[in-house]
Every structure is written in C-alpha cells, then in structure tokens.
Design a protein around this motif. Structure first.
Motif, PDB file in Angstrom:
ATOM      1  N   ALA A 231      37.161  45.804  17.299  1.00 38.65           N
ATOM      2  CA  ALA A 231      37.377  44.545  16.580  1.00 38.65           C
ATOM      3  C   ALA A 231      38.478  43.723  17.237  1.00 38.65           C
ATOM      4  O   ALA A 231      38.364  42.497  17.352  1.00 38.65           O
ATOM      5  N   HIS A 232      39.534  44.381  17.684  1.00 37.61           N
ATOM      6  CA  HIS A 232      40.626  43.665  18.346  1.00 37.61           C
ATOM      7  C   HIS A 232      40.200  43.134  19.713  1.00 37.61           C
ATOM      8  O   HIS A 232      40.571  42.011  20.093  1.00 37.61           O
ATOM      9  N   TYR A 233      39.435  43.932  20.477  1.00 36.79           N
ATOM     10  CA  TYR A 233      38.961  43.441  21.774  1.00 36.79           C
ATOM     11  C   TYR A 233      38.049  42.233  21.595  1.00 36.79           C
ATOM     12  O   TYR A 233      38.111  41.271  22.376  1.00 36.79           O
ATOM     13  N   ARG A 234      37.195  42.276  20.572  1.00 38.20           N
ATOM     14  CA  ARG A 234      36.325  41.128  20.321  1.00 38.20           C
ATOM     15  C   ARG A 234      37.133  39.919  19.868  1.00 38.20           C
ATOM     16  O   ARG A 234      36.788  38.775  20.212  1.00 38.20           O
ATOM     17  N   ARG A 235      38.176  40.157  19.103  1.00 37.98           N
ATOM     18  CA  ARG A 235      39.072  39.058  18.715  1.00 37.98           C
ATOM     19  C   ARG A 235      39.735  38.453  19.951  1.00 37.98           C
ATOM     20  O   ARG A 235      39.824  37.226  20.093  1.00 37.98           O
ATOM     21  N   ALA A 236      40.179  39.306  20.881  1.00 34.00           N
ATOM     22  CA  ALA A 236      40.781  38.812  22.118  1.00 34.00           C
ATOM     23  C   ALA A 236      39.765  38.025  22.936  1.00 34.00           C
ATOM     24  O   ALA A 236      40.082  36.980  23.521  1.00 34.00           O
ATOM     25  N   ALA A 237      38.517  38.515  22.977  1.00 31.84           N
ATOM     26  CA  ALA A 237      37.470  37.841  23.748  1.00 31.84           C
ATOM     27  C   ALA A 237      37.192  36.443  23.226  1.00 31.84           C
ATOM     28  O   ALA A 237      36.765  35.562  23.981  1.00 31.84           O
ATOM     29  N   ALA A 238      37.442  36.217  21.931  1.00 30.95           N
ATOM     30  CA  ALA A 238      37.160  34.912  21.321  1.00 30.95           C
ATOM     31  C   ALA A 238      38.265  33.895  21.554  1.00 30.95           C
ATOM     32  O   ALA A 238      38.102  32.719  21.238  1.00 30.95           O
ATOM     33  N   THR A 239      39.394  34.317  22.130  1.00 27.51           N
ATOM     34  CA  THR A 239      40.490  33.393  22.412  1.00 27.51           C
ATOM     35  C   THR A 239      40.236  32.670  23.734  1.00 27.51           C
ATOM     36  O   THR A 239      39.451  33.124  24.565  1.00 27.51           O
ATOM     37  N   PRO A 240      40.914  31.531  23.960  1.00 27.18           N
ATOM     38  CA  PRO A 240      40.713  30.791  25.222  1.00 27.18           C
ATOM     39  C   PRO A 240      41.000  31.625  26.467  1.00 27.18           C
ATOM     40  O   PRO A 240      40.393  31.413  27.508  1.00 27.18           O
ATOM     41  N   GLY A 241      41.915  32.585  26.370  1.00 28.31           N
ATOM     42  CA  GLY A 241      42.235  33.406  27.543  1.00 28.31           C
ATOM     43  C   GLY A 241      41.585  34.769  27.519  1.00 28.31           C
ATOM     44  O   GLY A 241      41.991  35.677  28.247  1.00 28.31           O
ATOM     45  N   GLY A 242      40.543  34.926  26.705  1.00 26.52           N
ATOM     46  CA  GLY A 242      39.977  36.248  26.494  1.00 26.52           C
ATOM     47  C   GLY A 242      39.021  36.744  27.552  1.00 26.52           C
ATOM     48  O   GLY A 242      38.677  37.931  27.576  1.00 26.52           O
ATOM     49  N   GLU A 243      38.548  35.876  28.416  1.00 26.30           N
ATOM     50  CA  GLU A 243      37.593  36.286  29.450  1.00 26.30           C
ATOM     51  C   GLU A 243      38.373  36.895  30.613  1.00 26.30           C
ATOM     52  O   GLU A 243      38.644  36.249  31.632  1.00 26.30           O
ATOM     53  N   GLN A 244      38.770  38.153  30.439  1.00 25.05           N
ATOM     54  CA  GLN A 244      39.489  38.866  31.491  1.00 25.05           C
ATOM     55  C   GLN A 244      39.056  40.324  31.488  1.00 25.05           C
ATOM     56  O   GLN A 244      38.496  40.836  30.517  1.00 25.05           O
ATOM     57  N   ILE A 245      39.344  41.000  32.593  1.00 25.37           N
ATOM     58  CA  ILE A 245      38.769  42.322  32.830  1.00 25.37           C
ATOM     59  C   ILE A 245      39.213  43.338  31.792  1.00 25.37           C
ATOM     60  O   ILE A 245      38.437  44.204  31.368  1.00 25.37           O
ATOM     61  N   ARG A 246      40.460  43.254  31.308  1.00 25.64           N
ATOM     62  CA  ARG A 246      40.937  44.241  30.333  1.00 25.64           C
ATOM     63  C   ARG A 246      40.156  44.150  29.020  1.00 25.64           C
ATOM     64  O   ARG A 246      39.907  45.168  28.369  1.00 25.64           O
ATOM     65  N   VAL A 247      39.767  42.952  28.649  1.00 19.99           N
ATOM     66  CA  VAL A 247      39.015  42.756  27.408  1.00 19.99           C
ATOM     67  C   VAL A 247      37.582  43.251  27.571  1.00 19.99           C
ATOM     68  O   VAL A 247      37.064  44.011  26.735  1.00 19.99           O
ATOM     69  N   LEU A 248      36.917  42.812  28.627  1.00 23.54           N
ATOM     70  CA  LEU A 248      35.529  43.227  28.862  1.00 23.54           C
ATOM     71  C   LEU A 248      35.431  44.744  28.999  1.00 23.54           C
ATOM     72  O   LEU A 248      34.520  45.381  28.463  1.00 23.54           O
ATOM     73  N   ASN A 249      36.389  45.311  29.718  1.00 25.55           N
ATOM     74  CA  ASN A 249      36.413  46.756  29.892  1.00 25.55           C
ATOM     75  C   ASN A 249      36.659  47.471  28.567  1.00 25.55           C
ATOM     76  O   ASN A 249      36.072  48.522  28.292  1.00 25.55           O
ATOM     77  N   GLY A 250      37.531  46.899  27.725  1.00 27.35           N
ATOM     78  CA  GLY A 250      37.796  47.494  26.423  1.00 27.35           C
ATOM     79  C   GLY A 250      36.572  47.495  25.536  1.00 27.35           C
ATOM     80  O   GLY A 250      36.321  48.470  24.803  1.00 27.35           O
ATOM     81  N   ILE A 251      35.791  46.421  25.579  1.00 28.82           N
ATOM     82  CA  ILE A 251      34.553  46.368  24.792  1.00 28.82           C
ATOM     83  C   ILE A 251      33.568  47.425  25.289  1.00 28.82           C
ATOM     84  O   ILE A 251      32.909  48.108  24.492  1.00 28.82           O
TER      85      ILE A 251
END
Length: 399
Positions: A231-251
């Motif tokens: 849920a937190h990774y998806r929340r991060a992905a929805a932010t303007p700066g969320g398209e980054q490798i740590r987020v995608l990898n976390g999902i």
C-alpha cells in the motif's frame, strides 16, 4: 558565581575553538573535515558526527555541548546507504543509530528526527550519509544540508576499520532482483561528499518527500508486513516523483511475497522497462560457483524464467540493442573471472534468444570479471551478490 560563569565561558570558548580546528581538518581546507586515521567503526562515527556539528558554518546555530538555546535545531536523518551498491545494510543501520545516540547525548540544542514526511516541515537541516569501501577501510561521509536554501552547511569524513562492520543487506535489498541505485541514490551519494557552501544534488532534494514514503514502505517490507508495504509503495507510485526504481521494485517484491504472480510479473516488466529507458539494468542472476548453471536452490531461481521472459519482451518492444555484461566477485584469478563472466553472459544471451529470436542479432555478450565490483568484499555470499550480476547496457545498433 563569578568563577562558575568564567568556567562556563571558557568551556564554551574551548568547544568553539575545537570546532574550528575540526572544520579545518587534516587538509587545511575549511570547507570540510576529513580524517584518514583508521579507527574502529564506532569511533569513526563519533568523530565524523562531532566534526559535522562543530563546524563554523553551523556554530551559530549548533553550539556543541553548550546550554540549549530557546529554539532547538532540528535535523532529519535520511537513512544512510552503502555508496557502491545503494543498499541499506546492517552497517548503515548501525551508523544511523550511533549518529542519533551520540548527537542526542552530547548536543543538547539538537533534535534528531526520523525520516518521516511529517518531520520535514519541522526540520532546518537534512543529514545525508554514506559508507564507501576504501582500501582496507570504510569511508564515512556525512553532510548537513540547509533545507531553506539547499546548500551544504557542513561536511565531514572519517575512515573506519571494516573488520567489525556487518554489511549484510537488509531484507528489501537482499531480495531485490535488480540494482536499485538510480539518479536519486547517486544524488544522495554526491550530496554526502559535497563541501560546505556547495549545492546539494537537486534531483536528490527534489525527491525527498517521496523518499520518506518509500522509506516507510521499505521498513514495513523488512518487518515482513508485505500488504502494508505494498500500500505504501503504491502510494509512493502515485506521487509526482514516484516513477523510480525503488518503488517499482518494491511493488514487484511485495506482490511476489503475497502470491500475486500476475501482478508480480507485470511489476517486474515495469522494472525492466524503466531500466532500459534509463540505460541501467543490473539483474542478480546467481550461478553455482565456477559454473554457468543457475544456483541450485529453486527458492532463489524459480523466478528467473519469468525475469528472462520480461527482459526479452521489454527489450523487443523497445527495439534496442544491448550488451549483456557478465560480472563476477573478486575471488579467484582475474583470467578465470574474465572467462567465467563472459560464459555467463553468453548463457543469458542464449536464454533470451530462446524467448525472442530477434534479440540474437541485437545482443552481444561481454565479460567484465571483477573489475566493476560494487561491493568488493570477495565473500561470495549475500553481501556481494551484486558483484555477480548481469547488466544490460543499451548500445547503438550496428556497433
């Protein structure tokens, strides 16, 4: 009473004078403090913390060991990283704990806050730090960034012995299939080494708010709370700066842990597409020692076929040409490592061509041996798993 006031004044003057000497450092340069004395890890952390908080650039705001001013100065500590791999490890956690404990016990006017979104508006400073292997030691870099203008207010660097430091990656990084060091992490590394008065890395600072959400997600993952982490990774992905490798990898990691195989494959495809777009895709294919056979434990290698399928799919969709670059740890003779890393790259190319025949003409195997190690411990275990990676470098077709 007069004698007591004089003693307090002399004590205050002494610490200001010591701060000035520390800031000049061994190089005579007043923009940063650097010590090349090899110390125990904890001693090196204390020395770096003291030097950082006693430099003249911050002395008016951060008077060491004196009476607390009416307004405490607030510092947010961004979790420190291994500079080579971009990973959090047991050693970087120890670095964080020791900085916070020492500053809290010895600098009464300073409050060290954890890296949370709610703490950013309260803070005047951001503390960024890294560990980097240097010969027989570990180089500690600490920088204090003024959040008002984005400049480095103080910087300190010390050298620690490596023998008592556990550099085992935390669970998120241990489980990660890819190198997660991207432009944000590189920005943190550059900031930790910047001199006083220099600008902190703009990309790093621009992603700070998103980074706090990513940190919360990663802590939940490390604690085995995968549904909350997702849920937190998806929340991060929805932010303007969320398209980054740590987020995608976390999902990817959390959906895999939750048994959501279709979602996990889709997420890994996005990881691969991001890596190809940014020309930085290093994948941890683990092999049996001295062999081109994948690691024998199916718990480790069961996802490899899906990884290869997605690398072939995304590489084909992007219509790119790639060098497939094999790496090895530094254990063993250099010529053996060179040959082994090349044969492993050739094996990966063969497997990709089986998934997508067109990639046979658009890929080229190369072996780097141990010349581009990110960790360099030579332990051949989870600590230096990234040194045994296979990278996919985008190159001009027809080369």
């Amino acid at each position: 009473m007069q004698i007591e006031r004089r003693a307090n004044f002399l004590d205050h003057f002494f610490h200001l004078f010591l701060g000035a000497l520390l800031a000049i450092g061994l190089t005579g340069c007043a923009t940063r403090y650097r010590s090349d004395e090899l110390q125990s890890f904890d001693q090196a952390i204390v020395a770096a913390t003291d030097a950082l908080l006693r430099q003249p650039a911050t002395s008016s705001a951060l008077l060491p060991l004196g009476a607390a001013p009416p307004d405490r100065r607030v510092i947010v500590l961004d979790p420190t990283l291994d500079a080579g791999s971009g990973q959090q490890t047991a050693g970087t956690q120890r670095l964080d704990r020791t900085i916070a404990a020492h500053a809290g016990a010895n600098f009464k006017q300073i409050e060290i806050l954890t890296f949370k979104a709610a703490n950013l508006p309260r803070a005047q400073y951001l503390l960024a730090g890294t560990l980097a292997r240097q010969d027989a030691g570990l180089r500690i870099h600490l920088a204090l960034v003024d959040l008002k203008d984005g400049t480095v207010a103080a910087q300190a660097s010390t050298l620690a012995r490596v023998d008592d430091v556990d550099m085992t990656p935390l669970a998120y990084y241990r489980d990660s299939p890819v190198l997660v060091k991207d432009e944000v992490i590189e920005g943190l590394v550059r900031t930790s080494r910047a001199g006083r008065g220099e600008r902190a890395d703009a990309t790093y600072l621009g992603y700070i708010a998103t980074a706090t959400v990513i940190n919360d997600a990663t802590q939940l993952y490390n604690a085995g709370r995968y549904r909350e982490a997702l849920a937190h990774y998806r929340r991060a992905a929805a932010t303007p700066g969320g398209e980054q490798i740590r987020v995608l990898n976390g999902i990817y990691l959390t959906t895999l842990k939750l048994g959501q195989s279709a979602e996990a494959e889709d997420a890994f495809g996005r990881v691969v597409a991001y890596g190809i777009a940014h020309n930085q895709l290093g994948v941890k294919f683990l092999f049996n020692p001295g062999s081109t056979d994948f690691w024998s434990d199916p718990r480790v290698t069961s996802a490899y076929r899906m990884w290869l399928r997605q690398i072939a799919k995304q590489g084909g969709s992007a219509r790119v040409c790639m060098d497939i670059v094999g790496h090895s740890s530094k254990t063993g003779p250099e010529e053996v490592n060179d040959s082994l890393s090349l044969r492993r790259a050739q094996y990966i190319r063969q497997r990709l061509a089986a998934e997508s025949a067109e990639l046979a003409d658009r890929t080229r195997p190369k072996g780097q041996g141990s010349r581009q190690n990110l960790v360099g411990s030579g332990t051949d275990d989870v600590v230096d798993a990234l040194d045994r990676r296979v990278e996919f470098a985008i190159v001009e077709c027809g080369r």
